[in-house]
Design a protein around this motif. Structure first.
Motif, short mmCIF file in Angstrom:
data_model
loop_
_atom_site.label_atom_id
_atom_site.label_comp_id
_atom_site.label_asym_id
_atom_site.label_seq_id
_atom_site.Cartn_x
_atom_site.Cartn_y
_atom_site.Cartn_z
N VAL A 1 -2.96 14.35 18.67
CA VAL A 1 -2.16 13.30 18.11
C VAL A 1 -3.08 12.15 18.05
N ILE A 2 -4.16 12.00 18.65
CA ILE A 2 -5.00 10.75 18.42
C ILE A 2 -5.58 10.96 17.06
N ILE A 3 -6.02 12.27 16.93
CA ILE A 3 -6.69 12.50 15.59
C ILE A 3 -5.88 12.23 14.39
N LYS A 4 -4.62 12.70 14.55
CA LYS A 4 -3.56 12.52 13.30
C LYS A 4 -3.18 11.15 13.37
N THR A 5 -3.22 10.30 14.37
CA THR A 5 -2.47 9.01 14.11
C THR A 5 -3.62 8.01 14.00
N VAL A 6 -4.70 8.05 14.84
CA VAL A 6 -5.70 6.88 14.82
C VAL A 6 -6.65 7.21 13.55
N ALA A 7 -7.17 8.77 13.52
CA ALA A 7 -8.16 8.94 12.43
C ALA A 7 -7.72 9.36 11.51
N GLU A 8 -6.18 9.29 11.23
CA GLU A 8 -5.60 9.65 9.78
C GLU A 8 -5.63 11.20 9.44
N GLY A 9 -6.16 12.09 10.60
CA GLY A 9 -6.42 13.46 10.53
C GLY A 9 -7.90 13.59 10.31
N ASN A 10 -8.72 12.53 10.23
CA ASN A 10 -10.18 12.86 9.67
C ASN A 10 -11.13 12.87 10.87
N GLY A 11 -10.99 13.98 11.57
CA GLY A 11 -11.78 13.83 12.84
C GLY A 11 -11.67 15.54 13.45
N VAL A 12 -12.74 15.71 14.07
CA VAL A 12 -13.00 17.25 14.79
C VAL A 12 -12.68 16.92 16.20
N LYS A 13 -11.93 17.62 16.73
CA LYS A 13 -11.50 17.95 18.27
C LYS A 13 -12.87 18.16 19.08
N LEU A 14 -12.98 17.44 20.05
CA LEU A 14 -14.21 17.99 20.88
C LEU A 14 -13.74 18.20 22.50
N GLY A 15 -14.75 19.20 23.07
CA GLY A 15 -14.35 19.16 24.30
C GLY A 15 -15.46 18.94 25.34
N SER A 16 -16.80 18.41 24.72
CA SER A 16 -17.92 17.68 25.69
C SER A 16 -18.51 16.87 24.81
N ASN A 17 -19.57 16.66 25.45
CA ASN A 17 -20.43 15.36 24.82
C ASN A 17 -21.32 16.04 23.67
N MET A 18 -20.73 16.68 22.85
CA MET A 18 -21.66 17.32 21.73
C MET A 18 -20.60 17.48 20.61
N SER A 19 -21.02 17.23 19.18
CA SER A 19 -20.40 17.50 17.92
C SER A 19 -20.94 18.71 17.51
N PRO A 20 -19.90 19.23 16.83
CA PRO A 20 -20.41 20.63 15.98
C PRO A 20 -21.28 20.47 15.08
N ALA A 21 -21.82 19.19 14.71
CA ALA A 21 -22.74 18.80 13.85
C ALA A 21 -24.03 19.03 14.33
N MET A 22 -23.99 19.26 15.73
CA MET A 22 -25.16 19.84 16.37
C MET A 22 -25.72 21.03 16.19
N LYS A 23 -24.55 22.02 15.64
CA LYS A 23 -24.93 23.21 15.37
C LYS A 23 -25.67 24.20 16.25
N MET A 24 -27.07 23.98 16.46
CA MET A 24 -27.72 25.02 17.28
C MET A 24 -27.30 24.66 18.79
N TYR A 25 -26.91 23.45 18.94
CA TYR A 25 -26.74 23.03 20.46
C TYR A 25 -25.30 23.08 20.91
N TYR A 26 -24.49 23.07 20.01
CA TYR A 26 -23.21 22.91 20.32
C TYR A 26 -22.41 24.22 21.11
N LYS A 27 -21.80 23.98 21.99
CA LYS A 27 -21.16 24.72 22.77
C LYS A 27 -19.57 25.13 22.26
N GLU A 28 -19.38 26.24 21.76
CA GLU A 28 -17.87 26.31 21.30
C GLU A 28 -17.15 26.55 22.33
N GLY A 29 -15.71 26.47 21.94
CA GLY A 29 -14.64 26.66 22.95
C GLY A 29 -14.32 25.77 23.90
N LEU A 30 -15.17 24.62 24.33
CA LEU A 30 -14.89 23.88 25.30
C LEU A 30 -13.74 22.82 24.76
#
Length: 527
Positions: A318-347
């Motif tokens: 809801v936050i991504i849709k309303t505040v970021a106007e849909g332009n955001g990637v949901k996170l689960g920990s302090n790492m973005s998928p942009a980190m690729k090698m270090y990003y832990k998927e599924g969190l």
């Protein structure tokens, strides 16, 4: 014996050490604020043109949401300040467009076989803005200040591993570490200052492509072209850059439309729609972590079940849709998928929105009747203020009464970031060049751990990660550390919002980086 590493072109391009962390805080998201428009401006001059319609010279006026927190590169904590002053200061390396390290003041480097000794060779002919030569003595002075080898308090934990620095000649710097530190190489993007730099904060001196001209609080920071810049291939074309302090996002857009401003970083989708023809929008991943930080040391947030309940109460989609106007990637920990090698998927799936589960956890924690929570937000970042409003509404459904407290940016830095005098806050943790700078912020001993998170298993993992040279093993350690942050609900990790920059059609050469960086040396006007 020192073992020669690969050349900069090969060695750095293979490093790929993208990451993110709070370098003070918050993105310079000009869709995030309130205030009044800046006045004045010199306009755009175009004294000469080159082939292909490229104009030599000109002034770029940039709308900035915040003012500098400190003009000394070693005392500043704010990301916006760093992105402005990065044009003034150059380090041994600089961050590249592809998350790599590229040479700046350094010409080459070697690393000993045991990984403890780094030998840097400086480029010839590098001069500071005052005309003095940049030599190994200046690097020695800069690094000694950062590491605390000058008998004073260390200014940066990134240089804490340094045991000794030698400058055997004007172009050679030898750094000996106490222990292997996989994060050290990326730390060398820090700007080099002249020896005996004390007292220069009012008029900074660096070796970058632009020179400091003036700073008028409440109005603007002005830089001018450095005609003696050592890197002739990447010498700046623009004459001048004026950063106008405009915390009001709408005012920034109107100023761009009217011609009073040439560039607006962090423009919202709504703001972009107002522009019409004659403007360009450059968008891309921001490599930022927006979060609801929780002070783990204050009641009732020192109870993990309360923190987990807050996570279950919040619907990030809801936050991504309303505040970021849909332009955001949901996170689960302090790492973005942009980190690729270090990003832990599924969190990002650990805490699905579940009001009943949130109430159950609050009851187990002894707060069946609910709790009160104060969310402190920097008022100039509308993006974070809007996020706080959505979160406050969502928390109501589980019996958490949230009060939003808006404060000035300078107060936020002092009260929240420096002294952890808060319960909850919303901010963005911005891009850096090593994963340890991301997760090291949660170490118990880190002086700016404003989360007040403390976990021995986490400390052990990130400590090993800093020493581990093998990239695959290192990545696994940081992934395990991310899982602990998520399970312990150290914060509510919301999203990595996309970033958009608006500018006049005639302004060209803007580059997107995995860290917040405005490379005005690469920008120019066209006819």
């Amino acid at each position: 014996m020192l073992k020669l590493r690969k050349s900069f072109v090969v060695g750095f391009s293979s490093l790929m050490v993208a990451s993110m962390v709070l370098a003070g805080c918050g993105s310079s998201n000009n869709s995030n604020g309130s205030g009044s428009p800046a006045t004045g401006g010199t306009g755009t001059s175009a004294p000469a043109s080159t082939s292909g319609g490229k104009v030599k010279g000109g002034t770029v006026r940039v709308a900035m949401a915040t003012e500098p927190d400190n003009l000394d590169p070693y005392l500043s904590a704010a990301t916006d300040t760093g992105s402005m002053m990065d044009n003034v200061f150059d380090g041994l390396f600089e961050g590249g467009e592809n998350s790599d390290l590229v040479p700046a003041v350094a010409e080459s480097y070697k690393v000993s076989e045991d990984g403890l000794t780094y030998t840097f060779t400086l480029k010839k002919g590098v001069k500071f803005h005052d005309g003095s030569d940049l030599t190994s003595e200046d690097v020695y002075y800069s690094y000694a200040k950062l590491a605390g080898l000058n008998g004073k308090k260390p200014l940066s934990s990134k240089f804490a591993a340094i045991e000794k620095i030698d400058a055997p000649d004007d172009r050679t710097v030898v750094v000996k570490l106490k222990a292997k530190d996989a994060a050290f190489l990326a730390a060398n993007i820090v700007g080099i200052v002249p020896k005996d730099y004390e007292g220069h904060s009012a008029k900074p001196i660096g070796a970058g492509p632009f020179k400091f001209n003036s700073y008028t609080p409440g109005q603007q920071l002005v830089l001018e072209r450095n005609d003696s810049f050592y890197d002739k291939e990447h010498a700046p074309t623009l004459d001048r850059v004026e950063f106008k302090f405009m915390p009001d996002a709408n005012a920034s857009v109107l100023a761009l439309k009217s011609g009073d401003i040439d560039m607006v970083p962090g423009i919202s989708a709504q703001g972009a729609l107002q522009l019409g023809s004659g403007f360009r929008i450059v968008s891309g991943p921001q490599n930022m972590v927006q979060l609801l930080a929780l002070n783990n040391s204050v009641e009732p947030l020192n109870n993990v079940k309360v923190r987990q309940a807050i996570n279950h109460a919040i619907d990030k989609d809801v936050i991504i849709k309303t505040v970021a106007e849909g332009n955001g990637v949901k996170l689960g920990s302090n790492m973005s998928p942009a980190m690729k090698m270090y990003y832990k998927e599924g969190l990002d799936k650990r805490y699905e929105p579940n009001a009943e589960q949130a109430k159950k956890l609050l009851k187990e924690a002894g707060y069946e009747s609910g709790i009160k929570l104060t969310i402190t937000v920097p008022s100039n970042y509308k993006f974070h203020v809007d996020t706080a409003q959505v979160i406050a509404e969502q928390l109501k459904a589980v019996g958490i009464q949230a009060t939003i407290k808006q404060i000035e940016w300078s107060s936020w830095l002092e009260d929240v970031y420096n002294n952890a005098k808060y319960e909850a806050t919303i901010v963005g943790l911005t891009g850096k060049l090593d994963p340890h700078e991301v997760l090291g912020r949660y170490e118990t001993t880190y002086s700016k751990n404003f989360f007040k998170f403390s976990n021995s298993e986490f400390d052990n993992l990130v400590g090993k990660g800093r020493l581990e040279i093998n990239p695959d093993k290192r990545a696994e350690l940081y992934k395990q550390a991310q899982s602990i942050l998520t399970e312990q609900a150290a914060a509510v990790y919301i999203m990595d919002p996309n970033r958009s920059v608006a500018m006049k059609d005639s302004l060209q050469g803007y580059k997107m980086y995995p860290i917040q960086k405005y490379d005005f040396a690469a920008m120019y006007y066209t006819k």
